[in-house]
Each structure stands twice: as structure tokens, then as C-alpha cells.
Design a protein around this motif. Structure first.
Motif, PDB file in Angstrom:
ATOM      1  N   ASN B  51     -39.097 -84.241 -92.838  1.00 42.45           N
ATOM      2  CA  ASN B  51     -38.198 -85.034 -93.685  1.00 42.45           C
ATOM      3  C   ASN B  51     -38.970 -85.532 -94.909  1.00 42.45           C
ATOM      4  N   PRO B  52     -38.517 -85.165 -96.129  1.00 44.81           N
ATOM      5  CA  PRO B  52     -39.285 -85.556 -97.323  1.00 44.81           C
ATOM      6  C   PRO B  52     -39.368 -87.056 -97.547  1.00 44.81           C
ATOM      7  N   LEU B  53     -38.531 -87.829 -96.860  1.00 42.14           N
ATOM      8  CA  LEU B  53     -38.670 -89.298 -96.962  1.00 42.14           C
ATOM      9  C   LEU B  53     -40.077 -89.744 -96.610  1.00 42.14           C
ATOM     10  N   TYR B  54     -40.709 -88.996 -95.697  1.00 39.24           N
ATOM     11  CA  TYR B  54     -42.010 -89.430 -95.168  1.00 39.24           C
ATOM     12  C   TYR B  54     -43.190 -88.673 -95.791  1.00 39.24           C
ATOM     13  N   ASP B  56     -42.821 -87.145 -99.294  1.00 34.39           N
ATOM     14  CA  ASP B  56     -42.693 -87.034-100.750  1.00 34.39           C
ATOM     15  C   ASP B  56     -42.382 -88.426-101.314  1.00 34.39           C
ATOM     16  N   ASP B  58     -41.683 -89.485-104.166  1.00 36.96           N
ATOM     17  CA  ASP B  58     -40.558 -89.541-105.105  1.00 36.96           C
ATOM     18  C   ASP B  58     -39.226 -89.610-104.360  1.00 36.96           C
ATOM     19  N   VAL B  59     -39.101 -88.827-103.299  1.00 38.77           N
ATOM     20  CA  VAL B  59     -37.866 -88.868-102.504  1.00 38.77           C
ATOM     21  C   VAL B  59     -37.736 -90.229-101.825  1.00 38.77           C
ATOM     22  N   ALA B  62     -36.603 -92.720-104.390  1.00 40.42           N
ATOM     23  CA  ALA B  62     -35.228 -92.520-104.851  1.00 40.42           C
ATOM     24  C   ALA B  62     -34.204 -92.877-103.774  1.00 40.42           C
ATOM     25  N   VAL B  63     -34.509 -92.577-102.515  1.00 41.17           N
ATOM     26  CA  VAL B  63     -33.515 -92.750-101.453  1.00 41.17           C
ATOM     27  C   VAL B  63     -33.610 -94.121-100.797  1.00 41.17           C
TER      28      VAL B  63
END
Lengths: 160, 181
Positions: B51-54, B56, B58-59, B62-63
Motif C-alpha cells: 500500500n503506497p500510504l506506507y 510513498d 507523497d501519497v 495527499a491521502v
């Protein structure tokens, strides 16, 4: 920024089935999960303790690592805008090294709550050789539109 | 994890000292380490969670407004180090569970059920405070593992700003093995 197209509530139907996820469990799988959860209890890393003290056949996946597998499975499907609100699971029998665990899930409900948050409920199963070792009910928030974001909900606007 | 469909409920024969603990907050403790990125990556790596939340920033920005911990990792922040200077013996989390094992003379235990409810996101840098509440203790039951009791323990987690970040409920089964089990 990485561009992500979120899965939105209108793209989901009751009865939808998630793609299965299969993983061959090894001792490393079990111990990685125990370490990640900071769970030092020996039945999750010490074969002799598990067999001789616990009376089971080997070390086995711990509870928080099972939660982490369910989370990964669900958010692989929703993408990063999916936000898990509630996970309830029952561990019927342990998951051991040598097992190939298969995760499956079916959408059982779709709702929008009083503050406009879109919710998906799912029945999830962790099976080994076709038998459910753990069963789970999950409640996951997904955007109701491309510009909605469940993670932006705070306080009374987040009712998991 | 061997579940004979437990229905934990207060037992009529529950000893007074145990009955007195039902609903009482115990072991409130703030973690002596912060939520940090390394725990997040170790947890994600243990289950191949991309999961890019963890991964990236930038993600994550943004999220969620910045880096967060996977919600499922919440209980890790209530677990002590395996060893610490000055500590003696095994350092335990979910102490109420171990208190019940000792109180009833049940040397082994497993968890059968777990409920997680996630509230405010846990952020990198947070210090998490946990507290335990015994909800019920059942009568003696025989399962294929042995003879023991089921009990339900809730754990509440707050961040350093006092916000509720999650609750957990565990059903544990403490047992003593029988000769043929």
C-alpha cells in the motif's frame, strides 16, 4: 505525487468477490509476523514450546499478524483511499508453516452513513485446503466519489 | 485458536476477587517508544503489503495528511521491549490475560477471537497509551486442548493528544492440558 484512481462505492456490488490471495506459509512467515507485531511469546517462534507446552503441531501465526494479513488483503483491493473501520475475526484453528493460506472475500453490504461516508461490509475467509481456519467480517470505508476521501473524516464524521 | 463456539459470560461461581475486576480499567501505560517508520515498514514487509500510504510519502501526504501506521499494527505499540535495563523476567503485554492464567492456575493460553475498531489514524511520532478492561470470565470448559476458561479483555488506545485511535477486544482461552490432550 503518485496518481491513484480510487475504488469508489458505485463501482462495488453486493455479491462481488475479491480476487483470491494465496500465500505459502513458512516458519519465516510466522516469525516475521511475530517480530513485526512485537509479540515475543514463544509459541510464535519456538517449535518445541509450541509442541510440548501448547500441544499444537508447530509454531503458528499470531493474532495481530492475522489482522495485518486481512488488512493487506482488503487494501490491495480498495487502494490507499480505502480505510478500514472494523475487523472482527474468529480463529477456528491455527495456521502453521507448510500451510498454503488462501484469502477470499465477498461483499455483503453497501451503505452510506448519516454523515455521508460510504461503507462496504465483507465476509472474508482464510482457508487452508478449502477449510476456513479464520473467518472475518470487515467494514471498510471507500470514497463515494472520486473527490471523496474517507481519511479526511475526523471526530463525529468518522463512525466505524 | 481451537474454538468450541465459546460464549464468554460471567460465571455464577466466579470468585469475588475476579468478579470485582470486571469493567475496571487496569494497566494504563504509555509506550516508552514512539510510533516510527521502521515499525511500519517491518509490519508491511511481514505481509507483503505494498500500500503506497506506507511507502510513498507523497501519497501519504495527499491521502492522510502525512505518514501513518497501518491500523492493524496498533497493538504493537502496547507491547514492551523483550528486555530493558532494570527489567527482570519476561516483559508481558495484555497483563490482564496473564493475571487470569495465574489466578486460575491455567499455564497455557490461546486467543480465539479478535475485534479491532479503528478511529483516528496513528501517526509516525505518536506515543500511544493503552489500558485494559476485563469484560467477562466464563465457567470451566473442556476443549480438545484441555480444561480451562474463556475470557474477554478489551484494550483501548489513545494518542498523546487524548484522541481515541482504536479499541480491541480479545477472547482468550486459558487452559491446562490433560494427559490425553
Amino acid at each position: 505525487m503518485t496518481t491513484v484512481a480510487p475504488l469508489t462505492l458505485d463501482q462495488i456490488k453486493i455479491g462481488d468477490e475479491l480476487p483470491p490471495l494465496s500465500h505459502a506459509v513458512t516458519a519465516t512467515t510466522v516469525i516475521l509476523g511475530a517480530i513485526a507485531a512485537r509479540d515475543w511469546r514463544p509459541m510464535h517462534h519456538d517449535h518445541h514450546f509450541a509442541v510440548e507446552r501448547q500441544g499444537v503441531r508447530d509454531i503458528f501465526l499470531n493474532t495481530p499478524n492475522q489482522a495485518a494479513w486481512f488488512e493487506r488483503y482488503l487494501t490491495d483491493w480498495t487502494g490507499p483511499t480505502g480505510r478500514i473501520g472494523r475487523v472482527v475475526f474468529r480463529m477456528n484453528s491455527p495456521v502453521f508453516p507448510g500451510d498454503t493460506m488462501v484469502y477470499t472475500a465477498t461483499v455483503t453490504g453497501l451503505t452510506t452513513d448519516a454523515v455521508g461516508c460510504g461503507w462496504v461490509t465483507l465476509d472474508v475467509a482464510l482457508t487452508v485446503d478449502g477449510t476456513a481456519r479464520t473467518t472475518c467480517e470487515a467494514r471498510v470505508a471507500v470514497p463515494t466519489s472520486p473527490d471523496d476521501n474517507p481519511w479526511a473524516r475526523r471526530g463525529e464524521r468518522w463512525v466505524p | 485458536m481451537t474454538s468450541p463456539s465459546p460464549s464468554p459470560s460471567p460465571s455464577p461461581a466466579l470468585p469475588d476477587d475476579v468478579a470485582a475486576l470486571i469493567g475496571v480499567t487496569q494497566y494504563e501505560k504509555t509506550a516508552d517508544f514512539p510510533v516510527e517508520q521502521g515499525y511500519v515498514w517491518t509490519s508491511c514487509a511481514s505481509v507483503s503489503n505494498g500500500n503506497p500510504l506506507y511507502w510513498d510519502p507523497d501519497v501519504a501526504a495527499a491521502v492522510t495528511g502525512g505518514p501513518i501506521s497501518p491500523p492493524s499494527l496498533l497493538s504493537a505499540y502496547a507491547r514492551p521491549h523483550y528486555w530493558a535495563p532494570g527489567a527482570e523476567g519476561e516483559q508481558l503485554s495484555l497483563q490482564v490475560h496473564f493475571d487470569l492464567k495465574a489466578r486460575f492456575g491455567l499455564p497455557e493460553a490461546i486467543m480465539t477471537d479478535n475485534t479491532n475498531v479503528f478511529h483516528e489514524p496513528v501517526r509516525v511520532g505518536d506515543f500511544i497509551t493503552s489500558r485494559q478492561i476485563l469484560r467477562s470470565v466464563g465457567p470451566e470448559k473442556r476443549t480438545k486442548l484441555g480444561v480451562g476458561r474463556f475470557w474477554v479483555i478489551d484494550v483501548e488506545y489513545h494518542n498523546q493528544r487524548g484522541a481515541l485511535v482504536g479499541t480491541e477486544s480479545y477472547t482468550g482461552y486459558g487452559y491446562r492440558r490433560e494427559a490425553n490432550s
